[in-house]
Design a protein around this motif. Structure first.
Motif, PDB file in Angstrom:
ATOM      1  N   ALA A 176      -3.582 -14.910  14.839  1.00  0.00           N
ATOM      2  CA  ALA A 176      -3.240 -14.246  13.584  1.00  0.00           C
ATOM      3  C   ALA A 176      -3.512 -12.752  13.679  1.00  0.00           C
ATOM      4  O   ALA A 176      -2.713 -11.921  13.217  1.00  0.00           O
ATOM      5  N   ALA A 177      -4.645 -12.386  14.279  1.00  0.00           N
ATOM      6  CA  ALA A 177      -4.997 -10.976  14.407  1.00  0.00           C
ATOM      7  C   ALA A 177      -4.004 -10.239  15.304  1.00  0.00           C
ATOM      8  O   ALA A 177      -3.573  -9.119  14.988  1.00  0.00           O
ATOM      9  N   MET A 178      -3.625 -10.852  16.436  1.00  0.00           N
ATOM     10  CA  MET A 178      -2.674 -10.201  17.336  1.00  0.00           C
ATOM     11  C   MET A 178      -1.288 -10.093  16.699  1.00  0.00           C
ATOM     12  O   MET A 178      -0.560  -9.132  16.952  1.00  0.00           O
ATOM     13  N   ASP A 184       1.845  -4.304  12.720  1.00  0.00           N
ATOM     14  CA  ASP A 184       1.363  -3.121  12.006  1.00  0.00           C
ATOM     15  C   ASP A 184       0.509  -2.188  12.851  1.00  0.00           C
ATOM     16  O   ASP A 184       0.080  -1.137  12.351  1.00  0.00           O
ATOM     17  N   GLY A 185       0.233  -2.549  14.106  1.00  0.00           N
ATOM     18  CA  GLY A 185      -0.623  -1.724  14.933  1.00  0.00           C
ATOM     19  C   GLY A 185      -2.094  -2.012  14.679  1.00  0.00           C
ATOM     20  O   GLY A 185      -2.460  -2.940  13.961  1.00  0.00           O
ATOM     21  N   GLY A 186      -2.948  -1.193  15.274  1.00  0.00           N
ATOM     22  CA  GLY A 186      -4.382  -1.373  15.115  1.00  0.00           C
ATOM     23  C   GLY A 186      -4.987  -2.121  16.281  1.00  0.00           C
ATOM     24  O   GLY A 186      -4.332  -2.390  17.292  1.00  0.00           O
ATOM     25  N   ALA A 192      -8.848  -8.936  12.961  1.00  0.00           N
ATOM     26  CA  ALA A 192      -9.549 -10.203  12.734  1.00  0.00           C
ATOM     27  C   ALA A 192     -10.624 -10.025  11.673  1.00  0.00           C
ATOM     28  O   ALA A 192     -10.810 -10.881  10.789  1.00  0.00           O
ATOM     29  N   ASN A 193     -11.332  -8.913  11.739  1.00  0.00           N
ATOM     30  CA  ASN A 193     -12.372  -8.614  10.752  1.00  0.00           C
ATOM     31  C   ASN A 193     -11.779  -8.510   9.354  1.00  0.00           C
ATOM     32  O   ASN A 193     -12.341  -9.023   8.380  1.00  0.00           O
ATOM     33  N   GLU A 194     -10.608  -7.883   9.246  1.00  0.00           N
ATOM     34  CA  GLU A 194      -9.942  -7.756   7.944  1.00  0.00           C
ATOM     35  C   GLU A 194      -9.584  -9.119   7.372  1.00  0.00           C
ATOM     36  O   GLU A 194      -9.715  -9.361   6.164  1.00  0.00           O
ATOM     37  N   ILE A 195      -9.107 -10.035   8.227  1.00  0.00           N
ATOM     38  CA  ILE A 195      -8.734 -11.369   7.765  1.00  0.00           C
ATOM     39  C   ILE A 195      -9.937 -12.092   7.163  1.00  0.00           C
ATOM     40  O   ILE A 195      -9.826 -12.797   6.162  1.00  0.00           O
TER      41      ILE A 195
END
Length: 359
Positions: A176-178, A184-186, A192-195
């Motif tokens: 999910a993070a990738m 969106d980049g990053g 992953a932390n945002e999720i």
């Protein structure tokens, strides 16, 4: 010897020589006594990466999910889950059998989400006739689909309004993070932390996609992890010199996250190739349906009458997939799951497409 192309799951991967070396060289101690330095390092690293106070290493994702639900819920409490999610369908009823927790399953929509109104509508009032609703569980990714960040925040806000605990089954969290990075980049750990931000607990599998041979983590605050250690012991998941396994998890987090974008790209390439192979064969048109791939997972639907011959053809040519009978919205099909991973490269994908085209 012809190579077997194993698309059944991203759990079939073998540890690389470098991962094996890290396992052999790991300093060890008794983890039940809190003395294994490699387990401690893994737990601290994961908690720091994902924005939690603490983490706990356990043998499997099924166990870390069960641990989380048993920590959040008492006997007779209720957890809201998705009808198609692993915590409800694929963990042998553990929350009910081991935790005496009542699952409240809700239908998943096509994108993997559950309607917010359905979640809110099923929360029980405080009445002795009803189980006490205590927990909302999400799964991200779910069937390879990534839950939208805005939706995750809305579910979290709903749970906070009703004073419910929240848990993410993040077995494939880094897929999910990738996906977020690709769109969106990053950086993957930032995404992953945002999720995870604001959620009470997380289960993270180290052997799905990340390439470790075994192991999962459950993450939460310090008090939650204190309870989790007791539940892990109760479930038989406390291990002794577990640092050899934890070392594989450390190697995986340090080396196998960014490369997941290759799996996503290979899954998309596989979907395109299979669609073209089906479209070019008049006998297959309308009998095999190939949608777009979601992250590293592709489901294709095969006419039940065609499926036995199709699967036999794949098997003869050393292509392994998983799946079974499935009732779609309009008909019964054989739904086959293809998962790309670090032991499947582009050459394997193209060879699999050629084998399907030759059917």
């Amino acid at each position: 010897m012809t190579k077997t192309m194993d698309f059944r799951s991203d759990t079939v991967t073998q540890p690389s020589p470098e991962m094996k070396r890290a396992m052999i060289d790991a300093p060890l101690g008794d983890d039940v006594l809190g003395d294994d330095p490699t387990v401690n390092r893994l737990q601290e690293m994961a908690a720091d990466m994902l924005g939690f106070e603490a983490a706990l290493f356990a043998p499997s994702g099924t166990q870390t999910n069960t641990i989380a639900m048993m920590c959040h819920c008492a006997r007779g409490d209720e957890a809201i889950v998705g009808q198609q999610w692993h915590t409800y369908r694929m963990e042998t009823g553990g929350m009910a059998v081991l935790g005496s927790i009542q699952p409240q399953p809700l239908e998943n929509r096509a994108d993997g989400t559950i309607d917010l109104a359905d979640i809110e509508g099923t929360i029980k009032i405080d009445d002795p006739h009803f189980a006490r609703t205590r927990l909302v569980v999400l799964e991200n990714t779910t069937g390879g689909k990534v839950l939208p960040p805005a939706y995750m925040r809305e579910v979290l806000a709903l749970a906070e309004r009703h004073r419910l605990k929240t848990h993410i089954d993040g077995a494939r969290l880094f897929n999910a993070a990738m996906d977020r990075v690709e769109r969106d980049g990053g950086q993957p750990f930032d995404r992953a932390n945002e999720i995870c931000q604001g959620w009470d607990s997380l289960s993270l599998c180290l052997s799905k996609g990340l390439g470790a041979p075994v192991g999962s983590l459950v993450l939460g605050n310090q008090e939650f992890i204190r309870q989790a250690k007791r539940v892990r012991k109760m479930l038989g998941g406390a291990m002794r010199q577990a640092g050899m396994l934890a070392a594989a998890g450390i190697y995986a987090l340090e080396n196998n996250v960014v490369r997941m974008s290759e799996d996503h790209d290979n899954a998309r390439h596989l979907a395109r190739g299979l669609r073209e192979a089906v479209a070019a064969n008049d006998k297959l048109a309308g009998r095999i349906e190939v949608p777009d791939a979601s992250t590293n997972i592709l489901f294709i639907d095969v006419d039940p009458e065609l499926a036995p011959k199709f699967l036999a053809h794949l098997s003869r040519h050393k292509v392994r997939v998983s799946g079974g009978p499935y009732q779609s919205s309009s008909k019964k099909v054989q739904r086959l799951r293809w998962i790309t991973h670090l032991d499947v490269d582009r050459e394997d994908v193209e060879r699999a497409v050629e084998i399907v085209a030759a059917f």
